[in-house]
Design a protein around this motif. Structure first.
Motif, PDB file in Angstrom:
ATOM      1  N   PRO A  69      -0.301   2.461   8.321  1.00  0.00           N
ATOM      2  CA  PRO A  69      -1.496   1.520   7.721  1.00  0.00           C
ATOM      3  C   PRO A  69      -2.562   1.716   8.439  1.00  0.00           C
ATOM      4  CG  PRO A  69       0.093   0.056   9.004  1.00  0.00           C
ATOM      5  CD  PRO A  69       0.985   1.730   9.134  1.00  0.00           C
ATOM      6  N   GLU A  70      -3.031   2.388   9.751  1.00  0.00           N
ATOM      7  CA  GLU A  70      -4.061   2.474  10.347  1.00  0.00           C
ATOM      8  C   GLU A  70      -4.925   3.431   9.873  1.00  0.00           C
ATOM      9  OE1 GLU A  70      -5.815   0.071  12.232  1.00  0.00           O
ATOM     10  OE2 GLU A  70      -4.333  -1.304  11.590  1.00  0.00           O
ATOM     11  N   LEU A  71      -4.286   4.446   9.122  1.00  0.00           N
ATOM     12  CA  LEU A  71      -4.639   5.917   8.546  1.00  0.00           C
ATOM     13  C   LEU A  71      -5.577   5.614   7.273  1.00  0.00           C
ATOM     14  CD1 LEU A  71      -2.142   8.425   9.359  1.00  0.00           C
ATOM     15  CD2 LEU A  71      -3.870   7.885  10.801  1.00  0.00           C
ATOM     16  N   PRO A  72      -6.802   6.349   7.221  1.00  0.00           N
ATOM     17  CA  PRO A  72      -7.419   6.329   6.206  1.00  0.00           C
ATOM     18  C   PRO A  72      -7.262   7.257   5.172  1.00  0.00           C
ATOM     19  CG  PRO A  72      -8.811   7.306   7.939  1.00  0.00           C
ATOM     20  CD  PRO A  72      -7.631   6.930   8.543  1.00  0.00           C
ATOM     21  N   ALA A  73      -6.074   6.999   4.203  1.00  0.00           N
ATOM     22  CA  ALA A  73      -5.734   7.982   3.517  1.00  0.00           C
ATOM     23  C   ALA A  73      -5.215   7.444   2.055  1.00  0.00           C
ATOM     24  CB  ALA A  73      -4.521   8.860   4.189  1.00  0.00           C
ATOM     25  N   MET A  74      -4.893   8.340   1.115  1.00  0.00           N
ATOM     26  CA  MET A  74      -4.235   7.971  -0.156  1.00  0.00           C
ATOM     27  C   MET A  74      -3.133   9.168  -0.402  1.00  0.00           C
ATOM     28  SD  MET A  74      -8.009   7.658  -2.189  1.00  0.00           S
ATOM     29  CE  MET A  74      -7.436   6.885  -3.644  1.00  0.00           C
ATOM     30  N   LEU A  75      -2.334   8.331  -0.800  1.00  0.00           N
ATOM     31  CA  LEU A  75      -1.010   9.299  -1.127  1.00  0.00           C
ATOM     32  C   LEU A  75      -0.609   9.424  -2.641  1.00  0.00           C
ATOM     33  CD1 LEU A  75      -0.437   7.121   1.742  1.00  0.00           C
ATOM     34  CD2 LEU A  75       1.849   7.934   1.529  1.00  0.00           C
ATOM     35  N   VAL A  76      -0.562  10.536  -2.707  1.00  0.00           N
ATOM     36  CA  VAL A  76      -0.218  11.057  -4.234  1.00  0.00           C
ATOM     37  C   VAL A  76       1.330  11.639  -4.013  1.00  0.00           C
ATOM     38  CG1 VAL A  76      -0.568  12.446  -6.191  1.00  0.00           C
ATOM     39  CG2 VAL A  76      -2.366  11.623  -4.870  1.00  0.00           C
ATOM     40  N   THR A  77       2.414  10.862  -4.754  1.00  0.00           N
ATOM     41  CA  THR A  77       3.707  11.132  -4.669  1.00  0.00           C
ATOM     42  C   THR A  77       4.348  11.140  -6.632  1.00  0.00           C
ATOM     43  OG1 THR A  77       3.932   9.861  -2.755  1.00  0.00           O
ATOM     44  CG2 THR A  77       5.837  10.384  -3.996  1.00  0.00           C
ATOM     45  N   PRO A  78       4.648  12.435  -6.810  1.00  0.00           N
ATOM     46  CA  PRO A  78       5.208  12.577  -8.260  1.00  0.00           C
ATOM     47  C   PRO A  78       6.552  11.959  -8.226  1.00  0.00           C
ATOM     48  CG  PRO A  78       5.479  14.577  -6.797  1.00  0.00           C
ATOM     49  CD  PRO A  78       4.499  13.644  -5.878  1.00  0.00           C
ATOM     50  N   ILE A  79       7.114  11.414  -9.343  1.00  0.00           N
ATOM     51  CA  ILE A  79       8.125  10.861  -9.668  1.00  0.00           C
ATOM     52  C   ILE A  79       8.903  11.675 -10.471  1.00  0.00           C
ATOM     53  CG2 ILE A  79       9.416   8.729 -10.564  1.00  0.00           C
ATOM     54  CD1 ILE A  79       6.929   7.363 -10.251  1.00  0.00           C
ATOM     55  N   TYR A  87       7.386   2.042  -3.008  1.00  0.00           N
ATOM     56  CA  TYR A  87       7.924   2.914  -4.250  1.00  0.00           C
ATOM     57  C   TYR A  87       7.715   4.351  -3.868  1.00  0.00           C
ATOM     58  CZ  TYR A  87       8.646   4.091  -9.060  1.00  0.00           C
ATOM     59  OH  TYR A  87       9.189   4.571 -10.350  1.00  0.00           O
ATOM     60  N   SER A  88       6.455   4.637  -3.124  1.00  0.00           N
ATOM     61  CA  SER A  88       6.335   6.096  -2.717  1.00  0.00           C
ATOM     62  C   SER A  88       7.394   6.477  -1.803  1.00  0.00           C
ATOM     63  CB  SER A  88       4.938   6.060  -1.911  1.00  0.00           C
ATOM     64  OG  SER A  88       4.707   7.251  -1.343  1.00  0.00           O
ATOM     65  N   LEU A  89       8.001   5.724  -0.797  1.00  0.00           N
ATOM     66  CA  LEU A  89       8.831   6.202  -0.272  1.00  0.00           C
ATOM     67  C   LEU A  89      10.163   6.596  -1.002  1.00  0.00           C
ATOM     68  CD1 LEU A  89      10.372   6.698   2.586  1.00  0.00           C
ATOM     69  CD2 LEU A  89      10.840   4.052   2.679  1.00  0.00           C
ATOM     70  N   SER A  90      10.698   5.557  -2.078  1.00  0.00           N
ATOM     71  CA  SER A  90      11.646   5.809  -2.975  1.00  0.00           C
ATOM     72  C   SER A  90      11.395   7.311  -3.751  1.00  0.00           C
ATOM     73  CB  SER A  90      11.821   4.616  -3.867  1.00  0.00           C
ATOM     74  OG  SER A  90      11.997   3.482  -3.008  1.00  0.00           O
ATOM     75  N   ALA A  91      10.191   7.617  -3.836  1.00  0.00           N
ATOM     76  CA  ALA A  91      10.043   8.777  -4.743  1.00  0.00           C
ATOM     77  C   ALA A  91      10.017   9.995  -3.837  1.00  0.00           C
ATOM     78  CB  ALA A  91       8.598   8.696  -5.590  1.00  0.00           C
ATOM     79  N   GLY A  92      10.252   9.892  -2.453  1.00  0.00           N
ATOM     80  CA  GLY A  92      10.249  11.102  -1.816  1.00  0.00           C
ATOM     81  C   GLY A  92       8.809  11.205  -0.939  1.00  0.00           C
ATOM     82  N   GLY A  93       8.037  10.385  -0.828  1.00  0.00           N
ATOM     83  CA  GLY A  93       6.745  10.447  -0.238  1.00  0.00           C
ATOM     84  C   GLY A  93       6.667  10.191   1.258  1.00  0.00           C
ATOM     85  N   SER A  94       5.836  10.549   1.926  1.00  0.00           N
ATOM     86  CA  SER A  94       5.630  10.326   3.412  1.00  0.00           C
ATOM     87  C   SER A  94       5.497   9.027   3.804  1.00  0.00           C
ATOM     88  CB  SER A  94       4.613  11.458   3.940  1.00  0.00           C
ATOM     89  OG  SER A  94       4.706  11.350   5.413  1.00  0.00           O
ATOM     90  N   VAL A 146       3.041   8.238  -8.465  1.00  0.00           N
ATOM     91  CA  VAL A 146       2.612   6.977  -7.538  1.00  0.00           C
ATOM     92  C   VAL A 146       1.381   7.362  -6.803  1.00  0.00           C
ATOM     93  CG1 VAL A 146       3.363   5.424  -5.755  1.00  0.00           C
ATOM     94  CG2 VAL A 146       5.249   6.361  -7.255  1.00  0.00           C
ATOM     95  N   ILE A 147       0.358   6.585  -6.664  1.00  0.00           N
ATOM     96  CA  ILE A 147      -0.828   6.834  -5.950  1.00  0.00           C
ATOM     97  C   ILE A 147      -0.678   5.467  -4.992  1.00  0.00           C
ATOM     98  CG2 ILE A 147      -2.998   6.859  -5.737  1.00  0.00           C
ATOM     99  CD1 ILE A 147      -2.996   8.024  -8.624  1.00  0.00           C
ATOM    100  N   SER A 148      -0.736   5.780  -3.644  1.00  0.00           N
ATOM    101  CA  SER A 148      -0.166   4.645  -2.865  1.00  0.00           C
ATOM    102  C   SER A 148      -1.187   4.736  -1.716  1.00  0.00           C
ATOM    103  CB  SER A 148       1.294   4.957  -2.086  1.00  0.00           C
ATOM    104  OG  SER A 148       1.345   4.108  -1.098  1.00  0.00           O
ATOM    105  N   THR A 149      -1.388   3.339  -1.120  1.00  0.00           N
ATOM    106  CA  THR A 149      -2.173   3.364   0.300  1.00  0.00           C
ATOM    107  C   THR A 149      -1.197   3.305   1.063  1.00  0.00           C
ATOM    108  OG1 THR A 149      -1.678   0.783   0.438  1.00  0.00           O
ATOM    109  CG2 THR A 149      -3.560   1.218  -1.189  1.00  0.00           C
ATOM    110  N   PRO A 150      -1.706   3.525   2.355  1.00  0.00           N
ATOM    111  CA  PRO A 150      -0.846   3.740   3.587  1.00  0.00           C
ATOM    112  C   PRO A 150      -0.009   2.650   3.775  1.00  0.00           C
ATOM    113  CG  PRO A 150      -3.083   4.370   4.294  1.00  0.00           C
ATOM    114  CD  PRO A 150      -3.221   3.680   2.792  1.00  0.00           C
TER     115      PRO A 150
END
Length: 449
Positions: A340-350, A329-336, A319-323
Motif C-alpha cells: 500500500p505504500e507504493l505509488p501505483a495503479m493496478l489494471v486487472t482484466p476479468i 477484487y483485483s487479487l481474485s481476478a489474478g492481479g498482483s 478492475v482498476i485498483s489502488t495498492p
C-alpha cells in the motif's frame, strides 16, 4: 537535532508546495495540529505558518480545491509527490489532534460491534473529563436505538461536558462532516470502506478496530482499545496516507446530425467540442470495476492512458485498483499483490478472452480512461468500492486518477511489516512446509574415506 532540522525543512517545503498548487492533500492538518517527531522535539508548524501564512486551514483550502481531473499531467505528478512527502512526515511524526469531536462508525448488522461500541463510549467518557467542554461523540442513530447498546443507562451516566450527537447515514452531508476530528471504526474492511464512502473529500484520521473477517485495513484488535485511545489522547497520532482514486463518470451527449454509430470515442476524448457531460464523481479507496453486468456476453471497452489508446478489452470486465485494493477484487481476478505504500495503479482484466492480456501496473500520475465504444454490441456496468452500480451506455466512459483527498489511517506503534503478517494470517500467503534437510551420519560429517 539535525534530524529535527531536516523534518522542519521537509515539512515547510511540503506545505508550501501544497498551498502553492491549492491542493487539499493537507486534509486533517489544521491550525489546531501540533507535530512531534520521534525524538520528542516539537516541530511547531502552526507557529511558523502563522508568521508566513504558508499553512492553510481547512476553511482556506476547501474553497480553492481543484479536482484531480482538471489538473495537468505535471500538476498531477506534483500532487502525488506532495502526498507522498506528507505521508512520510505523518508516518514518522506524531500529530496532537486536540480532538473534541469523535465519530464512531459501527457495523450495525452484528450484535458484537454494537456491544463493543457501548463499551468504547463508556471508556471514552471516563477518559475525557479533562477535555475542554463540550466534547461530542457522534453515533449513528441505528446504533443508539439498538437494544444491545443500552442507550438509556448510558445517557444517565453521561456528564454535562460530554454530548452524544446522533447522525443518519441518509442525511450525512458535507456540512456535518466538517466538525469531525477523528473517526473510530468497529467492524471489518467493509466498515472502513463505508467510512471512506461517507467522506468523499477531506477525511479525518481513521482509527480502526478489527471486528470483521479479514482485517487488512484494521490496525488493532478491540482488546487494545483502552491502551490505544489513552496513547492517542496523551501523545497524539501517527498516520499513513492511503491513496484513493477520484473517478468521474462521463455520459455521452446526443449531438445533432451525428448518429452513435458514426461517432468515435478516441476522437471525442481529445476534442474541444462538448460531447460528454459529468454524471457523478466518486472517491474510491479499493477499486473501480467495469463489468458486463446482466449481459450474457462479454463486454467491450477501450482503455486509455493520458488520452493515448492503450488496449481494447474483450472480457467480462476490468478492475482498476489502488495498492490498498490489490488484496481485494483485483487479487481474485489474478492481479498482483502491491504494498500500500507504493505509488501505483493496478489494471486487472476479468476473464479476458485472450491468452496475452495480463495484469499490469502504471504510475499514480497517469490519468486512465475506460469507456464503451459507440459501436459496442452491449452496454457495461460499473461500481465503486462495491457501491453505486451504474450502467455505461455506448459512448460513456470513466476517468480514473489519483485523488487529492487521501485516506489517513492511524498506525501508532504498528510497523509497516504488518501488511505481510496480514497476508500470511488471512490469506495463507506463501504458506508451504519447508523441505527437510539431508540427514547425515556422524561418519559422513567427519568426511570418512
Amino acid at each position: 537535532m539535525q534530524d529535527v532540522a531536516n523534518w522542519e525543512r521537509d515539512a515547510d517545503e511540503t506545505m508550501r508546495g501544497i498551498k502553492g498548487r491549492r491542493a487539499s492533500v493537507s486534509s486533517f492538518v489544521s491550525e489546531d495540529a501540533d507535530f512531534e517527531n520521534n525524538n520528542e522535539h516539537a516541530i511547531d508548524l502552526r507557529g511558523r505558518a502563522s508568521e508566513r501564512n504558508e499553512l492553510a486551514s481547512i476553511d482556506a483550502v476547501l474553497p480553492a480545491r481543484k479536482s484531480s481531473r482538471s489538473l495537468t499531467r505535471k500538476e498531477l505528478a506534483q500532487l502525488t509527490v506532495e502526498i507522498r512527502s506528507l505521508n512520510r512526515l505523518l508516518s514518522a511524526s506524531r500529530v496532537n489532534l486536540k480532538a473534541s469531536q469523535i465519530m464512531i462508525v459501527t457495523k450495525i448488522y452484528d450484535t458484537q460491534p454494537i456491544e463493543a461500541t457501548a463499551t468504547l463510549v463508556r471508556y471514552m467518557t471516563s477518559q475525557l473529563q479533562n477535555i475542554v467542554p463540550p466534547f461530542r461523540i457522534w453515533l449513528q442513530d441505528k446504533v443508539w436505538e439498538h437494544p444491545s447498546f443500552d442507550s438509556k443507562n448510558l445517557k444517565r451516566d453521561l456528564s454535562d461536558d460530554i454530548q452524544i450527537v446522533l447522525y443518519s447515514i441518509d442525511g450525512f452531508q458535507a456540512e456535518i462532516q466538517k466538525p469531525i476530528d477523528m473517526v473510530i471504526t468497529l467492524g471489518g474492511d467493509g466498515t472502513v470502506l463505508f467510512t471512506s464512502w461517507l467522506f468523499q473529500e477531506i477525511v479525518p484520521p481513521i482509527l480502526t478496530f478489527n471486528m470483521g473477517s479479514l482485517g487488512f485495513l484494521n490496525k488493532y484488535s478491540f482488546t487494545q482499545h483502552e491502551t490505544v485511545i489513552s496513547d492517542i489522547l496523551a501523545r497524539g497520532v501517527r498516520c499513513s496516507l492511503r491513496m484513493r482514486f477520484q473517478v468521474t463518470l462521463m455520459k455521452a451527449l446526443n449531438i445533432s446530425g451525428k448518429l452513435p454509430g458514426n461517432r468515435n470515442l478516441d476522437e471525442e476524448l481529445v476534442s474541444e467540442e462538448k460531447t460528454h457531460s459529468t454524471h457523478a464523481t466518486y472517491s474510491v479507496l479499493n477499486e473501480v470495476v467495469l463489468d458486463r453486468g446482466p449481459n450474457p456476453t462479454m463486454s467491450s471497452c477501450d482503455l486509455y492512458g493520458d488520452n493515448q489508446h492503450l488496449t481494447a478489452i474483450e472480457a467480462d470486465g476490468v478492475v482498476i485498483s489502488t495498492p490498498t485494493g490489490s488484496t481485494a477484487y483485483s487479487l481474485s481476478a489474478g492481479g498482483s499483490l502491491v504494498h500500500p505504500e507504493l505509488p501505483a495503479m493496478l489494471v486487472t482484466p476479468i476473464c479476458p478472452h485472450t491468452l496475452s492480456f495480463r495484469p499490469f501496473v502504471v504510475p499514480d500520475a497517469l490519468v486512465l480512461k475506460v469507456g464503451v465504444p459507440f459501436n459496442s454490441r452491449t452496454t457495461a456496468w460499473c461500481s465503486f468500492d462495491g457501491r453505486e452500480r451504474v450502467e455505461l451506455c455506448q459512448g460513456d466512459y470513466l476517468v480514473v486518477s489519483a485523488s487529492p483527498f487521501p485516506f489517513p489511517l492511524i498506525h501508532n506503534g504498528i510497523d509497516q511489516e504488518d501488511w505481510f503478517v496480514s497476508l500470511s494470517e488471512t490469506l495463507g500467503w506463501n504458506d508451504r512446509r519447508r523441505r527437510k534437510p539431508f540427514v547425515t551420519s556422524e561418519a559422513d560429517a567427519k568426511g570418512s574415506p
